[in-house]
Design an enzyme around this catalytic site. Structure first.
Site, short mmCIF file in Angstrom:
data_model
loop_
_atom_site.label_atom_id
_atom_site.label_comp_id
_atom_site.label_asym_id
_atom_site.label_seq_id
_atom_site.Cartn_x
_atom_site.Cartn_y
_atom_site.Cartn_z
N LYS A 165 1.62 -4.41 13.34
CA LYS A 165 0.35 -3.94 12.79
C LYS A 165 -0.81 -4.57 13.55
CE LYS A 165 1.74 -1.42 9.19
NZ LYS A 165 1.33 -0.03 8.95
N ASP A 194 1.05 -0.10 15.30
CA ASP A 194 0.37 0.76 14.33
C ASP A 194 -1.05 0.23 14.15
OD1 ASP A 194 -0.45 2.43 12.33
OD2 ASP A 194 1.05 1.80 10.86
N GLU A 220 0.76 4.19 17.08
CA GLU A 220 0.60 4.98 15.86
C GLU A 220 -0.86 4.99 15.40
OE1 GLU A 220 2.39 5.12 11.28
OE2 GLU A 220 3.30 3.82 12.81
N ASP A 245 0.13 9.67 11.92
CA ASP A 245 0.57 9.28 10.58
C ASP A 245 -0.45 9.77 9.56
OD1 ASP A 245 1.74 8.18 8.37
OD2 ASP A 245 1.26 6.12 8.86
N GLU A 323 11.61 4.01 10.17
CA GLU A 323 11.14 2.69 9.70
C GLU A 323 11.28 2.61 8.18
OE1 GLU A 323 6.71 2.51 8.99
OE2 GLU A 323 6.73 3.57 10.90
#
Length: 370
Positions: A165, A194, A220, A245, A323
């Site tokens: 992240k 992400d 992402e 996403d 995931e």
């Protein structure tokens, strides 16, 4: 087999560890657990949103209200096995609210599959794979801790794909964080990131090439969910795959993203699409457009994770795998048995329906007071 009752229970399950994202830090996950009763059987499903309404326009509380006020009264007394009719009725009665619809839809699929003594994957055509490689999210915010977690996961043969992240720190700090992790585990694991919409296009255009050079294989949602044009340019200008996403929020958004080839991969989530059938439609749009399908999660419990796994197992290709880590970032499971991870893959559960059953004691324990 007529629908006799639809029950919705709000539960709050603590996270086993804080999950730091660009927009919030998840300390607990709330779910609307749905149980549909018909013919002496019970089908189960769930609705949720990561961190509540900060990620999407829905949350466990709105899901419960929509189901109890609008969807349950509409469906009670109807044929529980006519899944297409029930989906059509929900679409006509309620605009959007896809997670609420998905909770009902999954429970109905579970119910029908149980009535036929079939796994859900068999009900929708059959599983192509019995296990899917599963990524683990590194989101502690601490580089050395994330490295230690990655080393442990590789050693235990649980995960050798890691999603990191980004977006809380500066891009330069994020890059240093990534480089240190890849330096330690990059020869044994794949790394993707992400960004959770934290960057604008200019920032993304500068830093995505540097992430790619560091060894990142997938980026992402680098920019705002509505900025399809930026996604298209970033996808065209970079060799690393761009994954949608938050931008993938409906069938219409899937079509637009595919029509303009804005991204290289779709993060599938049953709760974003309204259930099983629509998720398979999105996967078909992706396949026809040369876009990869990726098995996303809304930090689903073992209920939602089992449902997603049955759907993803029917897809012919998933280059970036999945995931579905939700059950393992929670302090406890809501089902009688935990799903299995073995040799870096999450395994498809056996048994009818979802292949998991609610643990009534745990459901009571985590049910929200009042």
């Amino acid at each position: 087999m007529k629908i006799e009752a639809i029950d919705v229970t709000l539960v709050d399950v603590p996270a086993s560890r804080p999950i730091q994202m660009s927009f919030t830090t998840v300390q607990k996950q709330s779910y609307a657990i749905v149980q549909i009763r018909a013919g002496g059987l019970v089908g189960i499903g769930e609705g949720s949103s990561v961190g509540g309404p900060t990620w999407s326009s829905e949350c466990a509380e709105t899901i419960k209200v929509i189901i109890e006020t609008y969807l349950a009264p509409l469906l009670i007394g109807k044929d529980a096995t006519n899944l297409r009719e029930l989906q059509h009725l929900m679409e006509r009665a309620v605009t959007g609210n896809y997670s609420a619809k998905a909770a009902i839809d999954v429970a109905l699929h579970d119910l029908k599959a149980r009535s036929l003594n079939l796994p859900l994957s068999d009900l929708i055509g059959g599983a192509i794979q019995q296990g899917i490689p599963i990524a683990w999210t590194l989101a502690s915010g601490d580089t050395q801790r994330d490295i230690a977690i990655a080393e442990e996961m590789i050693e235990r043969r649980r995960h050798n794909r890691f999603k990191i992240k980004l977006g809380v720190r500066s891009p330069a700090d994020d890059l240093r964080h990534i480089e240190k992790i890849i330096e330690r585990v990059g020869d044994r694991a794949a790394v993707r990131v992400d960004i959770n919409q934290a960057w604008d296009e200019n920032t993304a255009s500068v830093w995505i090439p540097r992430l790619e050079a560091a060894g990142v294989e997938l980026v992402e949602q680098p920019v705002a969910r509505s900025n399809f044009d930026a996604l298209r340019r970033l996808s065209a200008d970079n060799g690393v795959a761009i994954l949608a996403d938050e931008s993938l929020s409906s069938l219409a958004s899937a079509f637009e993203l595919a029509r303009h080839h804005c991204v290289d991969a779709f993060s599938l989530k049953l709760c974003n699409m309204g259930g099983v059938a629509n998720t398979l439609k999105v996967a078909a749009i992706a396949e026809a457009s040369g876009i990869a399908s990726y098995g996303g999660t809304m930090l689903d419990s073992s209920i939602g994770t089992a449902a997603a796994l049955h759907v993803y197992a029917t897809l012919p290709t998933m280059p970036f795998e999945c995931e579905l880590l939700g059950p393992w970032v929670l302090a406890d499971t809501l089902t009688q048995t935990q799903l299995e991870i073995k040799d870096f893959e999450i395994r498809l559960p056996s048994g009818p329906g979802l292949g998991v059953d609610i643990d009534p004691d745990k459901l009571r324990h985590f049910t929200r007071a009042g």
